[in-house]
Design a protein around this motif. Sequence first.
Motif, PDB file in Angstrom:
ATOM      1  N   PHE A 133       1.187 -11.312  -4.145  1.00 15.19           N
ATOM      2  CA  PHE A 133       0.227 -10.573  -3.329  1.00 15.19           C
ATOM      3  C   PHE A 133       0.776 -10.374  -1.916  1.00 15.19           C
ATOM      4  N   ALA A 134       1.243 -11.461  -1.304  1.00 17.03           N
ATOM      5  CA  ALA A 134       1.724 -11.388   0.081  1.00 17.03           C
ATOM      6  C   ALA A 134       2.871 -10.400   0.235  1.00 17.03           C
ATOM      7  N   ALA A 135       3.759 -10.362  -0.752  1.00 17.65           N
ATOM      8  CA  ALA A 135       4.910  -9.461  -0.676  1.00 17.65           C
ATOM      9  C   ALA A 135       4.473  -8.004  -0.605  1.00 17.65           C
ATOM     10  N   GLY A 136       3.384  -7.673  -1.276  1.00 17.34           N
ATOM     11  CA  GLY A 136       2.917  -6.293  -1.274  1.00 17.34           C
ATOM     12  C   GLY A 136       2.505  -5.801   0.091  1.00 17.34           C
ATOM     13  N   TYR A 137       2.104  -6.713   0.973  1.00 16.60           N
ATOM     14  CA  TYR A 137       1.609  -6.308   2.286  1.00 16.60           C
ATOM     15  C   TYR A 137       2.718  -6.150   3.323  1.00 16.60           C
ATOM     16  N   ALA A 138       3.973  -6.240   2.905  1.00 17.71           N
ATOM     17  CA  ALA A 138       5.079  -5.952   3.818  1.00 17.71           C
ATOM     18  C   ALA A 138       5.009  -4.513   4.303  1.00 17.71           C
ATOM     19  N   ASP A 139       4.473  -3.629   3.473  1.00 15.47           N
ATOM     20  CA  ASP A 139       4.259  -2.228   3.847  1.00 15.47           C
ATOM     21  C   ASP A 139       2.891  -2.142   4.527  1.00 15.47           C
ATOM     22  N   PRO A 140       2.826  -1.749   5.804  1.00 15.48           N
ATOM     23  CA  PRO A 140       1.539  -1.726   6.511  1.00 15.48           C
ATOM     24  C   PRO A 140       0.535  -0.739   5.943  1.00 15.48           C
ATOM     25  N   ARG A 141       0.985   0.196   5.109  1.00 18.58           N
ATOM     26  CA  ARG A 141       0.051   1.144   4.497  1.00 18.58           C
ATOM     27  C   ARG A 141      -0.734   0.521   3.351  1.00 18.58           C
ATOM     28  N   VAL A 142      -0.252  -0.591   2.811  1.00 15.34           N
ATOM     29  CA  VAL A 142      -0.890  -1.218   1.654  1.00 15.34           C
ATOM     30  C   VAL A 142      -2.179  -1.907   2.094  1.00 15.34           C
ATOM     31  N   MET A 143      -3.286  -1.499   1.483  1.00 16.20           N
ATOM     32  CA  MET A 143      -4.597  -2.042   1.803  1.00 16.20           C
ATOM     33  C   MET A 143      -5.136  -2.975   0.722  1.00 16.20           C
ATOM     34  N   VAL A 174      -2.589   2.694   0.654  1.00 10.95           N
ATOM     35  CA  VAL A 174      -1.889   2.511  -0.620  1.00 10.95           C
ATOM     36  C   VAL A 174      -2.501   1.297  -1.313  1.00 10.95           C
ATOM     37  N   LEU A 175      -2.850   1.453  -2.586  1.00  6.00           N
ATOM     38  CA  LEU A 175      -3.386   0.369  -3.407  1.00  6.00           C
ATOM     39  C   LEU A 175      -2.406   0.107  -4.540  1.00  6.00           C
ATOM     40  N   LEU A 176      -2.048  -1.141  -4.750  1.00  3.91           N
ATOM     41  CA  LEU A 176      -1.012  -1.503  -5.708  1.00  3.91           C
ATOM     42  C   LEU A 176      -1.544  -2.475  -6.759  1.00  3.91           C
ATOM     43  N   ILE A 177      -0.916  -2.434  -7.930  1.00  2.02           N
ATOM     44  CA  ILE A 177      -1.000  -3.532  -8.887  1.00  2.02           C
ATOM     45  C   ILE A 177       0.415  -4.050  -9.114  1.00  2.02           C
ATOM     46  N   ASP A 178       0.575  -5.350  -8.979  1.00  5.39           N
ATOM     47  CA  ASP A 178       1.838  -6.025  -9.261  1.00  5.39           C
ATOM     48  C   ASP A 178       1.584  -6.941 -10.451  1.00  5.39           C
ATOM     49  N   ASP A 179       2.125  -6.585 -11.608  1.00  8.42           N
ATOM     50  CA  ASP A 179       1.782  -7.365 -12.804  1.00  8.42           C
ATOM     51  C   ASP A 179       2.494  -8.712 -12.876  1.00  8.42           C
ATOM     52  N   ARG A 180       3.237  -9.070 -11.841  1.00  8.57           N
ATOM     53  CA  ARG A 180       3.783 -10.424 -11.745  1.00  8.57           C
ATOM     54  C   ARG A 180       2.757 -11.398 -11.159  1.00  8.57           C
ATOM     55  N   VAL A 216       3.020  -0.807  -9.213  1.00  5.18           N
ATOM     56  CA  VAL A 216       2.648   0.611  -9.246  1.00  5.18           C
ATOM     57  C   VAL A 216       1.447   0.880  -8.334  1.00  5.18           C
ATOM     58  N   GLN A 217       1.381   2.100  -7.849  1.00  4.30           N
ATOM     59  CA  GLN A 217       0.241   2.529  -7.062  1.00  4.30           C
ATOM     60  C   GLN A 217      -0.884   2.947  -8.003  1.00  4.30           C
ATOM     61  N   VAL A 218      -2.111   2.571  -7.679  1.00  2.69           N
ATOM     62  CA  VAL A 218      -3.256   2.808  -8.558  1.00  2.69           C
ATOM     63  C   VAL A 218      -4.442   3.337  -7.748  1.00  2.69           C
ATOM     64  N   MET A 258       6.598  -6.732   8.939  1.00  2.36           N
ATOM     65  CA  MET A 258       5.558  -7.570   9.514  1.00  2.36           C
ATOM     66  C   MET A 258       5.661  -8.982   8.942  1.00  2.36           C
ATOM     67  N   SER A 259       5.062  -9.962   9.641  1.00  6.25           N
ATOM     68  CA  SER A 259       5.125 -11.342   9.177  1.00  6.25           C
ATOM     69  C   SER A 259       4.272 -11.521   7.930  1.00  6.25           C
ATOM     70  N   ASP A 260       4.559 -12.590   7.204  1.00  6.17           N
ATOM     71  CA  ASP A 260       3.785 -12.861   5.989  1.00  6.17           C
ATOM     72  C   ASP A 260       2.330 -13.121   6.359  1.00  6.17           C
ATOM     73  N   PRO A 261       1.386 -12.493   5.652  1.00 11.79           N
ATOM     74  CA  PRO A 261      -0.024 -12.656   6.015  1.00 11.79           C
ATOM     75  C   PRO A 261      -0.586 -13.982   5.534  1.00 11.79           C
ATOM     76  N   ASP A 262      -1.543 -14.520   6.301  1.00 14.25           N
ATOM     77  CA  ASP A 262      -2.271 -15.676   5.791  1.00 14.25           C
ATOM     78  C   ASP A 262      -3.395 -15.160   4.900  1.00 14.25           C
ATOM     79  N   ILE A 263      -3.643 -15.870   3.800  1.00 17.38           N
ATOM     80  CA  ILE A 263      -4.545 -15.389   2.758  1.00 17.38           C
ATOM     81  C   ILE A 263      -5.685 -16.378   2.547  1.00 17.38           C
ATOM     82  N   SER A 264      -6.898 -15.865   2.610  1.00 16.14           N
ATOM     83  CA  SER A 264      -8.079 -16.617   2.201  1.00 16.14           C
ATOM     84  C   SER A 264      -8.414 -16.252   0.767  1.00 16.14           C
TER      85      SER A 264
END
Length: 329
Positions: A106-116, A210-216, A155-157, A1-7
């Motif tokens: 943050f945006a990279a994590g949403y490449a997977d459509p399951r990531v909420m 899917v809920l993630l934490i990306d420590d970067r 990681v998934q949390v 999917m395309s990169d999401p716009d973020i508020s």
Amino acid sequence: MSDPDISVVICVYTEDRWEDILAAVASVGAQSYPARETLLVVDHNAALLDRLTKEYKEAETVRVLANAGPRGLSAGRNTGIAASRGAVIAFLDDDAVAERDWLRHFAAGYADPRVMAVGGRTVPIWASRRRPAWFPEEFDWVVGCTYKGLPEGLVQVRNVLGGNASFRRTAFDAAGGFATGIGRDGDKRPLGCEETELCIRLTRARPDAVLLIDDRAVIHHRVPEAREHFGYFRTRTYAEGLSKALVARSVGADKGLESERRYTTRVLPAGVVRGLRDAVLARPGGAGRAGAIVAGVLTAAGGYVVGSVRARKGGATFQVARIEGGSDG
């Protein structure tokens, strides 16, 4: 999917943090992955609302709003969600600054459509310029920061941490907004856990989520001098117990305390052992850290018992908001 716009939503409540607020907004403006907009939600403070409106009247990507709900952080966040236009809504504390690639990760994590939801790592900035010797890293959540015992990497949390987090807009369509009556309310007792309750409610509404934490995805969070003392530590851990009781009432003790069981049975005992070892080796603060861990557990447990009794008697209430408005177009 395309990169999401973020508020990006920043909830504010006091002019005492004026310089911190400006720094937080500036850090969003300096992102390598530009935010669509920054929303400053002012919590029932007319003077601060007026001052910020004047400060950002010429800023095309910054909007200043009044909290449309009851006083408190949860209602402020819900106001920001409803007013935002992005496909993803990120939250940044008003006394924190984000590193340049925060939104990019943050945006990279949403490449997977399951990531909420995607959260990040929060690093303390101590007012005294160094961690108090007695303050255990296992309890950095007391000052709103990432604590020892959380998994590292991507990681998934079960839940993200609210001051450094993002959610897909459709997460709020599925689960509703943040529950009022659980989290912080201005300068009152330092409650929390509203993001935990939301995340558990979300995964119940969307079992595939899917809920993630990306420590970067790093932010740096200011810790004022008043929070470096044991008195605040004790107050905050007690309040956490009260909050956990409300979360357990909302989503059940099994899910509401799932991560906490591992934390209290594995992470904290190891911290006590390290503290005692450091004391034996005459390293500064070892005995204090071990004692603080024990005290923190006992105080939080006491808060949980009191909160559970209040909840059963109907003395503690909360309400899940439905989010109206907003657009990802």
